[in-house]
Design a protein around this motif. Sequence first.
Motif, PDB file in Angstrom:
ATOM      1  N   SER A 109      28.740   9.546 -45.072  1.00 14.45           N
ATOM      2  CA  SER A 109      29.817   9.587 -46.054  1.00 14.45           C
ATOM      3  C   SER A 109      29.198  10.045 -47.363  1.00 14.45           C
ATOM      4  O   SER A 109      28.018  10.359 -47.408  1.00 14.45           O
ATOM      5  N   ASP A 111      28.502   8.171 -49.746  1.00 12.59           N
ATOM      6  CA  ASP A 111      27.655   7.107 -50.279  1.00 12.59           C
ATOM      7  C   ASP A 111      26.579   6.626 -49.327  1.00 12.59           C
ATOM      8  O   ASP A 111      25.602   6.027 -49.767  1.00 12.59           O
ATOM      9  N   SER A 112      26.805   6.802 -48.044  1.00 18.75           N
ATOM     10  CA  SER A 112      25.937   6.136 -47.076  1.00 18.75           C
ATOM     11  C   SER A 112      25.687   6.981 -45.842  1.00 18.75           C
ATOM     12  O   SER A 112      26.458   7.869 -45.513  1.00 18.75           O
ATOM     13  N   ILE A 114      24.521   6.177 -41.702  1.00 20.35           N
ATOM     14  CA  ILE A 114      24.409   5.078 -40.724  1.00 20.35           C
ATOM     15  C   ILE A 114      23.932   5.649 -39.409  1.00 20.35           C
ATOM     16  O   ILE A 114      24.420   6.693 -38.962  1.00 20.35           O
TER      17      ILE A 114
ATOM     18  N   GLY B 158      32.937   3.177 -50.603  1.00 26.11           N
ATOM     19  CA  GLY B 158      31.659   2.969 -51.299  1.00 26.11           C
ATOM     20  C   GLY B 158      30.541   2.727 -50.302  1.00 26.11           C
ATOM     21  O   GLY B 158      30.561   3.248 -49.186  1.00 26.11           O
ATOM     22  N   ARG B 159      29.585   1.905 -50.689  1.00 22.43           N
ATOM     23  CA  ARG B 159      28.430   1.695 -49.828  1.00 22.43           C
ATOM     24  C   ARG B 159      28.790   0.931 -48.572  1.00 22.43           C
ATOM     25  O   ARG B 159      29.468  -0.097 -48.613  1.00 22.43           O
ATOM     26  N   PHE B 160      28.277   1.417 -47.450  1.00 22.64           N
ATOM     27  CA  PHE B 160      28.606   0.813 -46.155  1.00 22.64           C
ATOM     28  C   PHE B 160      28.054  -0.604 -46.045  1.00 22.64           C
ATOM     29  O   PHE B 160      28.697  -1.482 -45.450  1.00 22.64           O
TER      30      PHE B 160
END
Lengths: 196, 269
Positions: A109, A111-112, A114, B158-160
Amino acid sequence: MPRLFPQEDASDVRRRYKPDVIKGDMDSIRTEVLDFYTTLGTEIIDKSHDQDTTDLHKCVTYIRDFAPDLDKSNLCILVAGALGGRFDHEMGNLNVLCRFSSLRIVLLSDDSLIHLLPRTHHHEIHILSSIEGPHCGLIPIGMPSSSSTTTGLQWDLNETEMRFGGLISTSNIVTGEKVTVQSDSDLLWTISIKKL
Amino acid sequence: MLPSQRKRKITISSLSFLFGFSFFPRRPLAMDLMHHSSTFLLPTIPSDHRPSLTAAQLRLCADGGANRVYDEMPRLFPQEDASDVRRSRYKPDVIKGDMDSIRTEVLDFYTSLGTEIIDKSHDQDTTDLHKCVTYIRDFAPDLDKSNLCILVAGALGGRFDHEMGNLNVLCRFSSLRIVLLSDDSLIHLLPRTHHHEIHILSSIEGPHCGLMPIGMPSSSSTTTGLQWDLNETEMRFGGLISTSNIVTGEKVTVRSDSDLLWTISIKKL
């Protein structure tokens, strides 16, 4: 795509970034988009009869089975736009990581990032600090973990038990260039992506 | 027809703002029934498309959630003076957390307004949301909190890892009603200890929904009211989980041998 290249002609940009395949149950793609990519030669695979798997699942299956003679030992599947939006979609995407645990799949995403750390392996995660971190986490998705051990984190785990309803590792910090993880359970690794 | 709702509102803010209010009383059955409804999503002020924060009994910001309230509340009322909006209408009662995200000018602003600031920076074992929920749980111990509902705005996106931490708060406080909200979705826990009736307000939510076994697989879950109902169905990550499901009417029932997360899409107004 055209918004990323505002100086250029939108059609030219779209032609440059043409998908090879569009696959799914086709209930979301707009007609003009489908027509546009069809005329460019994109392969359209309509799986609307299959309501048991998500569109991402269908695509990962396609990749896994694509060109069976090809050496895919270094295959890595990158999924952009995987988070945010509807929460059930997000969970469906996480489940694809779990269902294809033998494939390297990375969800992205803004922001992140995984990916899954299967319990069958010890893991070394090389941190590129110019583009990711320092915030990270380890999450026992699906099953509790009786024992997880890490190095390279501000709050390392040491045969620590993790489970939803108890401790999970969030808002952790990577302290260097390498993180190691071993666990008796599949874990999700997540790290923040730096804004450029 | 939904039973009438006694309003007991407690607001706490996680990434942004949390508020809570009273809910339906439980009816004793062989296994207790829990009722769920999203009436808190209904706009109470015609010009305001957000739920009414002023009706909340207590409002908390979890650390950097105060930044978001400070920045974003005035944007909802562009005709009004920003300071007035911040001061008179949407002032948090408490800001709690480890204080590593809140901006200095925001902290100073709310401190001068009388907001209680609870600095828990020594406690690195719990998230800011966890700290806020603890505060609410322990707040005014003589108060009847049987109808307490805690609403967490800005809980997703936002942050996972933050998102996962917020889901974990639902699991850690499974005896409290906590609802996580984002622009697109609403999430709450369906504890395995109860049968559940979820009343669907189709003007504001749905039709897309899902049920996820968080933390533990579920050997048996049964539903009614969904396009793809479960019938003593096994669910687990790595196998089947119910996503992209559809609510077919006004009521969904769920029972399971495992705690499940219920999620439903929120309609854009």
